[in-house]
Design a protein around this motif. Structure first.
Motif, PDB file in Angstrom:
ATOM      1  N   GLY A  76       0.810  -1.209   0.000  1.00  0.00           N
ATOM      2  CA  GLY A  76       0.000   0.000   0.000  1.00  0.00           C
ATOM      3  C   GLY A  76       0.838   1.251   0.000  1.00  0.00           C
ATOM      4  O   GLY A  76       0.545   2.228  -0.702  1.00  0.00           O
ATOM      5  N   LYS A  77       1.923   1.241   0.780  1.00  0.00           N
ATOM      6  CA  LYS A  77       2.796   2.406   0.817  1.00  0.00           C
ATOM      7  C   LYS A  77       3.460   2.643  -0.538  1.00  0.00           C
ATOM      8  O   LYS A  77       3.621   3.788  -0.985  1.00  0.00           O
ATOM      9  CB  LYS A  77       3.849   2.235   1.904  1.00  0.00           C
ATOM     10  CG  LYS A  77       3.290   2.377   3.317  1.00  0.00           C
ATOM     11  CD  LYS A  77       4.393   2.295   4.352  1.00  0.00           C
ATOM     12  CE  LYS A  77       3.812   2.512   5.753  1.00  0.00           C
ATOM     13  NZ  LYS A  77       4.850   2.457   6.794  1.00  0.00           N
ATOM     14  N   ALA A  78       3.860   1.552  -1.184  1.00  0.00           N
ATOM     15  CA  ALA A  78       4.487   1.695  -2.507  1.00  0.00           C
ATOM     16  C   ALA A  78       3.492   2.268  -3.513  1.00  0.00           C
ATOM     17  O   ALA A  78       3.820   3.166  -4.306  1.00  0.00           O
ATOM     18  CB  ALA A  78       5.002   0.340  -2.979  1.00  0.00           C
ATOM     19  N   LEU A  79       2.269   1.749  -3.502  1.00  0.00           N
ATOM     20  CA  LEU A  79       1.251   2.257  -4.420  1.00  0.00           C
ATOM     21  C   LEU A  79       0.946   3.726  -4.133  1.00  0.00           C
ATOM     22  O   LEU A  79       0.750   4.530  -5.054  1.00  0.00           O
ATOM     23  CB  LEU A  79      -0.019   1.415  -4.307  1.00  0.00           C
ATOM     24  CG  LEU A  79       0.085  -0.013  -4.856  1.00  0.00           C
ATOM     25  CD1 LEU A  79      -1.139  -0.826  -4.453  1.00  0.00           C
ATOM     26  CD2 LEU A  79       0.231   0.001  -6.373  1.00  0.00           C
ATOM     27  N   SER A  80       0.901   4.081  -2.862  1.00  0.00           N
ATOM     28  CA  SER A  80       0.659   5.473  -2.499  1.00  0.00           C
ATOM     29  C   SER A  80       1.766   6.373  -3.007  1.00  0.00           C
ATOM     30  O   SER A  80       1.520   7.463  -3.530  1.00  0.00           O
ATOM     31  CB  SER A  80       0.538   5.592  -0.977  1.00  0.00           C
ATOM     32  OG  SER A  80       0.336   6.939  -0.589  1.00  0.00           O
ATOM     33  N   ALA A  81       2.999   5.917  -2.880  1.00  0.00           N
ATOM     34  CA  ALA A  81       4.138   6.704  -3.376  1.00  0.00           C
ATOM     35  C   ALA A  81       4.097   6.858  -4.882  1.00  0.00           C
ATOM     36  O   ALA A  81       4.600   7.836  -5.432  1.00  0.00           O
ATOM     37  CB  ALA A  81       5.443   6.051  -2.943  1.00  0.00           C
ATOM     38  N   GLY A  83       1.462   7.347  -6.450  1.00  0.00           N
ATOM     39  CA  GLY A  83       0.316   8.181  -6.775  1.00  0.00           C
ATOM     40  C   GLY A  83      -0.961   7.397  -7.015  1.00  0.00           C
ATOM     41  O   GLY A  83      -1.979   7.958  -7.398  1.00  0.00           O
ATOM     42  N   LYS A  84      -0.915   6.088  -6.780  1.00  0.00           N
ATOM     43  CA  LYS A  84      -2.092   5.243  -7.008  1.00  0.00           C
ATOM     44  C   LYS A  84      -2.853   5.086  -5.696  1.00  0.00           C
ATOM     45  O   LYS A  84      -2.886   4.023  -5.082  1.00  0.00           O
ATOM     46  CB  LYS A  84      -1.657   3.881  -7.561  1.00  0.00           C
ATOM     47  CG  LYS A  84      -0.897   3.989  -8.879  1.00  0.00           C
ATOM     48  CD  LYS A  84      -0.454   2.628  -9.391  1.00  0.00           C
ATOM     49  CE  LYS A  84       0.281   2.739 -10.712  1.00  0.00           C
ATOM     50  NZ  LYS A  84       0.701   1.423 -11.246  1.00  0.00           N
ATOM     51  N   ARG A  85      -3.469   6.181  -5.278  1.00  0.00           N
ATOM     52  CA  ARG A  85      -4.050   6.209  -3.938  1.00  0.00           C
ATOM     53  C   ARG A  85      -5.252   5.276  -3.803  1.00  0.00           C
ATOM     54  O   ARG A  85      -5.447   4.656  -2.746  1.00  0.00           O
ATOM     55  CB  ARG A  85      -4.446   7.637  -3.582  1.00  0.00           C
ATOM     56  CG  ARG A  85      -3.252   8.572  -3.500  1.00  0.00           C
ATOM     57  CD  ARG A  85      -3.669   9.922  -2.970  1.00  0.00           C
ATOM     58  NE  ARG A  85      -2.523  10.809  -2.864  1.00  0.00           N
ATOM     59  CZ  ARG A  85      -2.591  12.031  -2.357  1.00  0.00           C
ATOM     60  NH1 ARG A  85      -3.739  12.498  -1.913  1.00  0.00           N
ATOM     61  NH2 ARG A  85      -1.510  12.784  -2.295  1.00  0.00           N
ATOM     62  N   GLU A  86      -6.066   5.230  -4.827  1.00  0.00           N
ATOM     63  CA  GLU A  86      -7.233   4.354  -4.748  1.00  0.00           C
ATOM     64  C   GLU A  86      -6.811   2.900  -4.582  1.00  0.00           C
ATOM     65  O   GLU A  86      -7.386   2.156  -3.788  1.00  0.00           O
ATOM     66  CB  GLU A  86      -8.103   4.525  -5.994  1.00  0.00           C
ATOM     67  CG  GLU A  86      -8.795   5.869  -6.073  1.00  0.00           C
ATOM     68  CD  GLU A  86      -9.696   5.970  -7.287  1.00  0.00           C
ATOM     69  OE1 GLU A  86      -9.813   4.956  -8.012  1.00  0.00           O
ATOM     70  OE2 GLU A  86     -10.277   7.047  -7.516  1.00  0.00           O
ATOM     71  N   GLU A  87      -5.786   2.499  -5.346  1.00  0.00           N
ATOM     72  CA  GLU A  87      -5.297   1.125  -5.240  1.00  0.00           C
ATOM     73  C   GLU A  87      -4.660   0.887  -3.871  1.00  0.00           C
ATOM     74  O   GLU A  87      -4.823  -0.178  -3.276  1.00  0.00           O
ATOM     75  CB  GLU A  87      -4.293   0.833  -6.349  1.00  0.00           C
ATOM     76  CG  GLU A  87      -4.903   0.850  -7.752  1.00  0.00           C
ATOM     77  CD  GLU A  87      -3.885   0.545  -8.827  1.00  0.00           C
ATOM     78  OE1 GLU A  87      -3.042  -0.350  -8.598  1.00  0.00           O
ATOM     79  OE2 GLU A  87      -3.920   1.208  -9.888  1.00  0.00           O
ATOM     80  N   ALA A  88      -3.923   1.892  -3.368  1.00  0.00           N
ATOM     81  CA  ALA A  88      -3.296   1.759  -2.050  1.00  0.00           C
ATOM     82  C   ALA A  88      -4.357   1.576  -0.962  1.00  0.00           C
ATOM     83  O   ALA A  88      -4.229   0.711  -0.084  1.00  0.00           O
ATOM     84  CB  ALA A  88      -2.440   2.990  -1.753  1.00  0.00           C
ATOM     85  N   LEU A  89      -5.398   2.391  -1.040  1.00  0.00           N
ATOM     86  CA  LEU A  89      -6.469   2.297  -0.051  1.00  0.00           C
ATOM     87  C   LEU A  89      -7.127   0.926  -0.092  1.00  0.00           C
ATOM     88  O   LEU A  89      -7.410   0.312   0.957  1.00  0.00           O
ATOM     89  CB  LEU A  89      -7.502   3.402  -0.305  1.00  0.00           C
ATOM     90  CG  LEU A  89      -8.688   3.459   0.674  1.00  0.00           C
ATOM     91  CD1 LEU A  89      -8.205   3.663   2.106  1.00  0.00           C
ATOM     92  CD2 LEU A  89      -9.655   4.564   0.259  1.00  0.00           C
ATOM     93  N   ALA A  90      -7.362   0.425  -1.306  1.00  0.00           N
ATOM     94  CA  ALA A  90      -7.990  -0.892  -1.445  1.00  0.00           C
ATOM     95  C   ALA A  90      -7.117  -1.983  -0.819  1.00  0.00           C
ATOM     96  O   ALA A  90      -7.617  -2.903  -0.157  1.00  0.00           O
ATOM     97  CB  ALA A  90      -8.249  -1.198  -2.918  1.00  0.00           C
ATOM     98  N   VAL A  91      -5.791  -1.879  -1.023  1.00  0.00           N
ATOM     99  CA  VAL A  91      -4.873  -2.876  -0.451  1.00  0.00           C
ATOM    100  C   VAL A  91      -4.898  -2.811   1.074  1.00  0.00           C
ATOM    101  O   VAL A  91      -4.986  -3.845   1.758  1.00  0.00           O
ATOM    102  CB  VAL A  91      -3.440  -2.646  -0.982  1.00  0.00           C
ATOM    103  CG1 VAL A  91      -2.429  -3.468  -0.181  1.00  0.00           C
ATOM    104  CG2 VAL A  91      -3.354  -3.001  -2.464  1.00  0.00           C
ATOM    105  N   TRP A  92      -4.815  -1.599   1.599  1.00  0.00           N
ATOM    106  CA  TRP A  92      -4.814  -1.478   3.068  1.00  0.00           C
ATOM    107  C   TRP A  92      -6.140  -1.935   3.681  1.00  0.00           C
ATOM    108  O   TRP A  92      -6.167  -2.556   4.728  1.00  0.00           O
ATOM    109  CB  TRP A  92      -4.521  -0.028   3.463  1.00  0.00           C
ATOM    110  CG  TRP A  92      -3.062   0.320   3.315  1.00  0.00           C
ATOM    111  CD1 TRP A  92      -2.008  -0.521   3.423  1.00  0.00           C
ATOM    112  CD2 TRP A  92      -2.523   1.612   3.039  1.00  0.00           C
ATOM    113  NE1 TRP A  92      -0.827   0.146   3.228  1.00  0.00           N
ATOM    114  CE2 TRP A  92      -1.103   1.471   2.996  1.00  0.00           C
ATOM    115  CE3 TRP A  92      -3.062   2.865   2.816  1.00  0.00           C
ATOM    116  CZ2 TRP A  92      -0.248   2.535   2.757  1.00  0.00           C
ATOM    117  CZ3 TRP A  92      -2.215   3.947   2.572  1.00  0.00           C
ATOM    118  CH2 TRP A  92      -0.823   3.771   2.542  1.00  0.00           C
TER     119      TRP A  92
END
Length: 959
Positions: A76-81, A83-92
């Motif tokens: 999730g942190k990698a996806l957030s970095a 810029g893929k916030r929606e994907e990061a949120l879904a993972v978390w």
């Protein structure tokens, strides 16, 4: 193993993340399913900002243990970095749900809750210029199952973190990975999506990477262009003029404020930052410094190799990647990049090596979408379409939103003849990134190939709405307009494309031929000269250069005839046979230039004939002729995939058919009157004795042929017409209508070429299915098998018999399901002979029997198609003459050719004339209606008497 773990603990304590990654590579090579080591390596990657690699390792770990909370946190942190916030949120959120059900690790549960809530808060408060972690990272690195090192102190809190790329304060840059400089499009802070460039033949572009600003609604398309269009994923193996498109990374390195020294990893990051900014020399200088201190440092070798690759110094790049592999055989990135560089050389001999390297890279990252993507592109480039389909189909399943993979999958499916699926894949690529220009370009190319101009124009418009300066779109539309006979429109678009890429040889050559076709000889000669002056880097482009030499000579020849009688435009008699042979074969013009008379320069060629503006002002009779020609000529259109509607060719066909009808009907009127016939015979004999034996033939000179040859006088006066005379009328119209095509009579070439000539119409090129002709593949295969089984021999390329009397071979032939199987059975290139069509030597010509006339015309057409006496253009010429002969008999063919039917192939695949007649008459005969007498039209040869007036009649289609 114990010593490796101790060393890992030591290097992690020293923050030497690159070395830690190499140790973990070795541990994972010995135990690929160790979820702890996968998470360890993911953490190390995160410290180097290699977010894409973090995601990969976390995905592998989650495949092994879907409840591994640490993997959800890191991914999730990698996806957030990225810029893929929606994907990061879904993972978390997914990890959080698992943590709630199984609260074995309360710390991880609380961290996931904090990450989810903080990211949701961040969605309402946008960080202005950078993406930062939503919370501090106090993830533990597991050294072994019984020993845990708390690395929370190494994680930098948001308050103590700043974005540092290099001393020049560059916002977007790159970083090196484990065993590799992974310049990955996913590792970027602005959230833009990765892409790789296109193409076939013809559709790739590349420009120097530029600094990419933070996107907003106004400049979103521009940024896409800079990332996708200008710095294409050079995962594309670059051949010819393409530039290596290694996947790009935008890098931002985080260091503590209290850190004063620049570590080795940071210098490495600076080098990659320079690569991503297009400062290749500076990057190489940085890597050189590192390698002077540590000559075998694999990350620096891969970084420098990448910089070399972007500079097209591919041999140096391959050398560095090879040294990196020797230093660290587990460096999967080095294998991948060496495979890319080898493919980029564009040499067929390198293809297998490139595939081998990428296959080796897959051993370190099994089923990696990126590497499958790369290998799929390489396989596509080197025309192993079946292998490309296998790789790309897996890639898009694992990385569904990879627009580049979808569009390459579409290109591959198109090559294999699966056009509907190809269209779907291109549309998927656009769905996941509607600003991905290459997807629009490849979709447009597909519509061009299958002959859907409306859909293609719509796709081009969409691409230009995204980026009005997208040169490839203008180039493609220029190709379409040229294929539709709209040469003036093509010139406009090709000129725009050349503003963006002045040395594009395809655009220059095509624009030259368009100027040539409409009589703008000065502009045509200039463009042909520019093509000849270009420095080239591929054989395909060299062929265009060779053709430009021949086309220029033909343009000069035609210019000299512009204001002379069209009867004096006579390529077959005036142009040297050697020139025509080399032109047809696209051979190097050196021998021609030395041995054959060259045309005078343009100023002299135009002395006798500059296009007259008056030719473009049509009289009432000319206008009536043109309208009738348009109506008649459109009947030549094949309703099959790949055949574009071409208004210029329609008009050419109609005018030729009317002229044929007028001359043939005049000859028939003379033949019906025995007294006139006898007088004409005496007159013809007198004409023949007054000329040199063998008739008129000369090489081209400025003065050209005489006012008209004996043959022309005989034809125009209606004395008599041979089959050659009739067809030659259509041949001349076909020659003038599209000068890019070398349409010449085979018997007017050299004896050597004439003797060995055979019609070559490819249906399969390797694995690629030729869209126009492949529909007849099964029938051709069956016909070939029947002939081989019947004759029990075929002829090879040297026209020597290959006997097939072996029983086993004959059995294999009988069950063969493809042409490639037949080839392997015979063992060499061959062709089948069939002389049954020569049996009908005296077809009836009873003018009082309508059906007999219809059948006689079809039989004549059958012979024409089976003899194939032209270098090209036989199909359209044959049908034009058919239409003209029906008009001569006061019959008008009102039906279009049915869908899926190609009249020439029906003749070729018929064993005799009667079979051909039986195939064609069910749809042709009912459409034949009484026509207006051709005497009611103005004489075509008088109405359009000069070469210039003929060009004007054809060109006004596109005014």
């Amino acid at each position: 193993m114990g010593s490796d773990r101790s060393e890992l603990a030591r290097v992690c304590g020293g923050r030497n993340w690159s070395k830690a990654i190499r140790i973990l590579d070795a541990l994972l090579a010995a135990s690929p399913s160790s979820i702890h080591d996968l998470c360890n390596r993911a953490f190390c990657y995160s410290q180097l900002e290699l977010h894409k690699h973090v995601v990969k390792d976390c995905d592998r770990a989650l495949e092994l243990d879907p409840a591994l909370l640490q993997a959800y946190v890191l991914k999730g942190k990698a996806l957030s970095a990225l810029g893929k916030r929606e994907e990061a949120l879904a993972v978390w959120e997914q990890g959080h749900e698992i943590a709630i059900r199984d609260t074995m690790d309360l710390k991880q549960l609380l961290e996931l809750e904090e990450l989810v809530s903080s990211l949701k808060i961040c969605e309402t408060i946008e960080c202005e210029d950078r993406v930062v972690d939503a919370s501090p990272c106090d993830t533990k690195v597991v050294i072994s199952e019984d020993r845990v090192v708390d690395t929370s102190s190494t994680a930098t809190a948001i308050a103590d973190t700043k974005t540092v790329v290099c001393e020049e304060n560059i916002g977007n840059s790159g970083v090196v990975s484990n065993g590799g400089a992974m310049l990955s499009n996913d590792d970027k802070v602005d959230g833009n999506k990765e892409s790789s460039g296109p193409t076939k033949d013809t559709t790739e572009t590349h420009h120097t990477p530029k600094k990419t600003p933070k996107p907003d609604k106004k400049n979103k398309a521009k940024n896409r262009k800079e990332i996708n269009g200008q710095t294409e994923d050079v995962s594309e193996s670059i051949n010819s003029g393409e530039t290596v498109a290694l996947d790009q990374t935008l890098f931002a390195s985080k260091i503590s404020k209290s850190s004063k020294s620049i570590s080795l990893d940071f210098r490495l990051s600076r080098g990659i930052a320079q690569v991503n900014e297009g400062r290749y020399d500076q990057a190489i200088s940085i890597f050189d410094q590192i390698l002077r201190e540590t000559p075998t440092y694999p990350e620096a070798l891969i970084g420098r190799g990448t910089a070399y690759a972007f500079q097209r110094e591919l041999d140096s790049a391959i050398s560095d990647f090879t040294k990196a592999i020797q230093s660290n055989p587990s460096a999967g990135e080095a294998w991948k990049r060496r495979g890319q560089a080898r493919a980029a050389l564009g040499e067929f001999t390198e293809a297998s090596s490139a595939v081998e390297d990428l296959t080796k890279a897959l051993e370190f990252e099994p089923n990696s979408p990126d590497i499958l993507h790369e290998r799929g592109i390489v396989n596509f480039k080197f025309k192993d379409y079946n292998a490309a389909v296998e790789d790309l189909s897996i890639c898009v399943k694992r990385d569904k939103k990879n627009s580049s993979a979808h569009t390459y999958f579409g290109l591959t499916l198109s090559a294999l003849g699966e056009y509907k699926r190809a269209e779907e894949e291109h549309l998927l690529g656009i769905k996941y990134d509607e600003n991905f220009l290459d997807s629009w370009a490849h979709l447009s190319q597909l519509y061009l190939d299958i002959g859907c101009p409306e859909k293609m124009l719509n796709s081009i418009d969409k691409a230009l709405q995204i980026d009005v300066s997208f040169g490839k779109a203008y180039h493609l539309r220029g190709i379409l307009y040229h294929g539709m006979g709209r040469h003036r429109s093509a010139i406009k678009d090709l000129s725009v494309a050349l503003k963006h890429e002045s040395s594009n040889i395809e655009c220059l050559y095509l624009r030259a031929s368009c100027h040539h076709a409409i009589g703008e000889y000065k502009a045509a000669i200039k463009d042909y000269d520019d093509v000849l002056d270009l420095e080239l880097d591929s054989m395909d482009k060299f062929v265009l250069q060779c053709l430009a030499f021949y086309q220029k000579e033909i343009a000069l020849y035609t210019a000299s005839k512009a204001n002379l009688e069209f009867s004096q435009f006579n390529i077959d008699d005036d142009v040297d046979p050697l020139f025509k042979e080399y032109w047809c074969k696209r051979l190097h013009p050196k021998n021609v230039a030395e041995k054959v008379y060259r045309q005078p320069p343009l100023r002299i060629s135009l002395r006798n004939g500059r296009l007259n503006k008056q030719d473009f002002k049509f009289t009432k009779h000319q206008t009536t002729l043109i309208q009738a020609a348009d109506s008649i000529g459109k009947k030549i259109q094949y309703n099959c995939r790949g055949f574009l509607p071409n208004q210029r060719q329609y008009r050419m066909a109609g005018l030729a058919a009317i002229e044929i009808a007028q001359k043939v009907s005049k000859a028939w009127r003379f033949l019906r009157n025995p007294k006139n016939n006898a007088k004409l015979v005496r007159r013809r004999d007198k004409l023949n004795t007054s000329q040199n034996r063998g008739g008129y033939c000369s090489t081209s000179t400025l003065s050209g042929s005489p006012t008209s040859s004996p043959n022309e006088d005989r034809v125009s006066s209606g004395i008599s017409l041979s089959w050659h005379d009739v067809y030659n009328i259509a041949v001349k119209w076909r020659q003038i209508s599209e000068p890019c095509d070398p349409v010449v009579w085979i018997n007017k070439l050299s004896e050597e070429f004439n003797a060995g000539f055979g019609s070559h119409t490819p249906m399969l090129l390797g694995q690629a299915k030729i869209i126009r002709y492949y529909p007849y593949y099964e029938r051709v295969l069956e016909a070939a098998k029947n002939i081989m089984l019947d004759l029990k021999y075929v002829n090879n390329a040297e026209d020597r018999a290959i006997f097939l009397t072996d029983i086993d071979k004959l059995k294999k032939i009988e069950v063969a399901s493809s042409c490639s199987e037949l080839y392997h059975i015979v063992g060499e290139t061959y062709w089948a002979i069939c002389d049954a069509y020569c049996s009908d030597t005296n077809p009836t010509r009873d003018p009082d029997t309508l059906d007999a006339v219809k059948a006689a015309i079809l039989r004549m057409t059958f012979y024409w198609y089976n003899f194939m006496p032209l270098s090209r253009g036989s199909a359209v010429v044959g049908y034009v003459v058919l239409l003209g002969l029906y008009l001569a008999a006061n019959m008008d063919v009102t039906a279009s050719i049915p869908q899926g039917v190609q009249v020439d192939w029906e003749a070729i695949l018929s064993p005799d004339p009667d079979t051909f007649v039986d195939k064609i008459k069910p749809w042709l005969y009912p459409s034949v209606k009484p026509s207006r007498n051709v005497k009611d039209y103005a004489d075509v040869s008088v109405a359009f008497s000069t070469t210039g007036s003929v060009l004007a009649a054809l060109t006004c289609v596109d005014t």
